[in-house]
Write a protein that holds these residues in place. Structure first.
Motif, PDB file in Angstrom:
ATOM      1  N   CYS A 226       0.913  -1.307   0.114  1.00 46.94           N
ATOM      2  CA  CYS A 226       0.154  -0.041   0.046  1.00 46.94           C
ATOM      3  C   CYS A 226       0.697   1.164   0.058  1.00 46.94           C
ATOM      4  N   LYS A 230      -0.155   1.847  -4.354  1.00 49.97           N
ATOM      5  CA  LYS A 230      -1.650   1.427  -3.815  1.00 49.97           C
ATOM      6  C   LYS A 230      -2.692   0.531  -4.705  1.00 49.97           C
ATOM      7  N   LEU A 261      -8.351  -0.289   6.193  1.00 53.83           N
ATOM      8  CA  LEU A 261      -8.965   0.747   6.562  1.00 53.83           C
ATOM      9  C   LEU A 261      -7.840   2.041   6.374  1.00 53.83           C
ATOM     10  N   ARG A 262      -6.898   1.901   7.000  1.00 53.51           N
ATOM     11  CA  ARG A 262      -5.647   2.936   7.079  1.00 53.51           C
ATOM     12  C   ARG A 262      -5.597   3.260   5.607  1.00 53.51           C
ATOM     13  N   TYR A 263      -5.517   2.427   4.696  1.00 53.93           N
ATOM     14  CA  TYR A 263      -5.115   3.032   3.220  1.00 53.93           C
ATOM     15  C   TYR A 263      -6.363   2.991   2.302  1.00 53.93           C
ATOM     16  N   SER A 264      -7.394   2.743   2.807  1.00 53.01           N
ATOM     17  CA  SER A 264      -8.559   2.881   1.918  1.00 53.01           C
ATOM     18  C   SER A 264      -8.749   2.125   0.763  1.00 53.01           C
ATOM     19  N   VAL A 265      -8.250   0.819   1.009  1.00 46.57           N
ATOM     20  CA  VAL A 265      -8.382  -0.175   0.034  1.00 46.57           C
ATOM     21  C   VAL A 265      -9.649  -1.119   0.132  1.00 46.57           C
ATOM     22  N   PRO A 266     -10.350  -1.272  -0.895  1.00 45.94           N
ATOM     23  CA  PRO A 266     -11.374  -2.006  -0.969  1.00 45.94           C
ATOM     24  C   PRO A 266     -11.263  -3.581  -0.743  1.00 45.94           C
ATOM     25  N   ALA A 288     -14.246  -4.321   8.632  1.00 43.46           N
ATOM     26  CA  ALA A 288     -14.522  -3.121   7.826  1.00 43.46           C
ATOM     27  C   ALA A 288     -15.449  -2.978   6.840  1.00 43.46           C
ATOM     28  N   GLU A 290     -17.244  -0.555   5.830  1.00 37.23           N
ATOM     29  CA  GLU A 290     -17.302   0.579   4.836  1.00 37.23           C
ATOM     30  C   GLU A 290     -16.497   0.247   3.593  1.00 37.23           C
ATOM     31  N   LEU A 291     -15.676  -0.884   3.590  1.00 37.71           N
ATOM     32  CA  LEU A 291     -14.918  -1.001   2.490  1.00 37.71           C
ATOM     33  C   LEU A 291     -14.807  -2.442   1.948  1.00 37.71           C
ATOM     34  N   GLN A 318     -23.622   2.291  -3.562  1.00 37.08           N
ATOM     35  CA  GLN A 318     -22.376   1.464  -4.080  1.00 37.08           C
ATOM     36  C   GLN A 318     -23.052   0.037  -4.602  1.00 37.08           C
TER      37      GLN A 318
END
Length: 463
Positions: A226, A230, A261-266, A288, A290-291, A318
């Motif tokens: 990440c 990314k 979560l920390r790097y906003s990776v789905p 997680a 939200e992802l 989404q």
């Protein structure tokens, strides 16, 4: 000069692609036509470069690509040998015992219940309604049934986050196309469902394997990736993984979700086997929400022909965006199939069938324990496949053993089909569910044990 190499000179002039990609294609082509056979030795890098009038680096890249595809083996001091691919067998109806497709076993005494339930549904349904186009993602009744099924793993699931899809594979196609642009990258385990490899190749998406230990992909490897490049998404099959049977621990799931979560990776959570164990750690979607795009289905819980999957997206918006991607690739799930799935979820047939499949899986795993007692392998008592490392120092590869078993009427899958890092372990995935009966399963396992016990039989059959 050998005849295959002579043939390559002509074919390289015809193919409109770089030589380092064309040569692996030619190896596959020659395996299919019989010009090359497993265990054939290929020229060394410098010799082949000279014969094909290519530079050394190009040939080295070509051999590396061929190894990544599972086509070649290199042995120090011995050279480079054709590994080959396990030939495809009929899925059913032939003389072979099917152990390649990871299908649930069919409980012997349950056909009548399925037949009666299906008949009641057809008798009470409007056939014209089932022949019409449907609201994409399922009717309210279908979504409600899917939500109830998902609540077995996701207690907070709600219908406005749920889509009904024509199988997990189609859901994965839509997810990859939605989350990753061509040239983008998805990270995953070093072993993975072959379908995700095929989907990524078709859509022009790169797959990046993460370093792993005995508990699965390492969170610090995920985080390192990440930081430098990314990823578009993290794909995982966390429960009874196909092929290794590994279930990620609660701690590992939490650590991977934390990085995402920390790097906003789905996260694409492909939980195809989630319903089989009576106990399993919480889904990554719980850590997680939200992802995470969580998908499971009925093909591994009831039967492979029931192509119905349920997908929970992070938000209603989404969910609707994903519905558009699914519509573009599959139009809609079959109303007949979805109606049957909804009926079976609602009337309890799905749960009863799942329990029966667990019981049958336990019985077949007990047979495997008895027959393969001297060999180390990975399995789960409530699952219906096993991961069998090939022991010994005598040079046998999993693809060679798979070929030998095929010659004896047993279909199993070599590890190269699952490898995402080009370095597959020497192992086979064996599905216990494809055999039509316990007796057939036992007979197949005896043949596998015999091949492991006497590798010289393999030598004489292949050479």
């Amino acid at each position: 000069m050998s005849s295959p190499i002579h043939h390559w000179i002509k074919r390289l002039a015809e193919l409109r692609k770089p030589a380092y990609l064309a040569i692996p294609d030619l190896i596959e082509e020659d395996l299919a036509t019989g010009r090359l056979r497993p265990r054939d030795r290929l020229p060394g890098l410098r010799d082949l470069a000279g014969e094909l009038a290519l530079n050394y680096t190009t040939v080295a890249r070509a051999y590396a690509e061929a190894k990544k595809r599972g086509l070649l083996d290199s042995r120090a001091g011995s050279g480079t040998f054709v590994r080959g691919r396990t030939a495809t067998l009929p899925l059913s109806g032939g003389s072979s015992i099917e152990m390649t497709m990871n299908t649930p076993p069919e409980p012997a005494d349950y056909a009548a219940r399925l037949r009666e339930s299906a008949a009641r549904l057809m008798a009470s349904s409007d056939p014209y309604q089932l022949l019409r186009y449907q609201d994409f993602g399922g009717t309210p009744a279908d979504k409600a049934a899917g939500t109830e099924w998902l609540k077995r793993r996701l207690p907070d699931c709600c219908a406005d986050h749920v889509l009904v899809c024509p199988g997990i594979h189609s859901a994965l196609v839509a997810l990859v196309s939605q989350l990753a642009r061509p040239g983008g990258m998805i990270c995953l385990d070093t072993l993975a469902y072959p379908g995700i490899k095929a989907i990524a190749a078709q859509l022009g998406v790169r797959l990046q394997a993460l370093a792993r230990d005995d508990e699965g992909p390492l969170a610090h490897a995920f985080e390192a990736l990440c930081k430098t490049d990314k990823p578009s998404a993290f794909y995982c099959n966390p429960t009874l993984q196909n092929p290794s049977t590994l279930t990620l621990t609660h701690k590992r799931r939490e650590a991977l979700a934390d990085v995402a979560l920390r790097y906003s990776v789905p996260i694409i959570e492909d939980d195809a086997y989630a319903m089989l164990p009576l106990q399993a750690p919480e889904a990554l979607a719980s850590f997680a929400p939200e992802l995470t795009y969580y998908v499971t289905g009925l093909s591994k819980s009831l039967g492979a022909g029931l192509r119905v999957a349920y997908l929970q997206a992070p938000t209603p918006r989404q969910t609707q965006r994903l519905a558009g991607a699914l519509r573009a690739t599959t139009v809609m799930a079959s109303p007949f199939t979805v109606s049957l799935a909804t009926e079976w979820v609602n009337d309890g047939t799905a749960v009863e069938m799942l329990n029966a499949i667990r019981g049958e899986s336990k019985a077949r795993q007990a047979i495997a324990v008895r027959i393969l007692d001297t060999w180390a392998y990975d399995a789960h008592a409530e699952g219906f496949h096993l991961w069998l490392p090939i022991p010994g120092e005598d040079g046998w590869s999993s693809s060679e053993l798979a070929l030998q078993l095929r010659n004896q009427g047993i279909a199993a899958v070599a590890s190269a089909a699952f490898s995402t890092d080009g370095n597959p372990p020497n192992a086979l995935r064996v599905c216990l569910g494809g055999s039509k009966s316990r007796e057939e399963c036992e007979a197949a396992l005896h043949i596998i044990a015999e091949a492991l016990e006497h590798p010289h039989h393999l030598h004489s059959a292949i050479m």
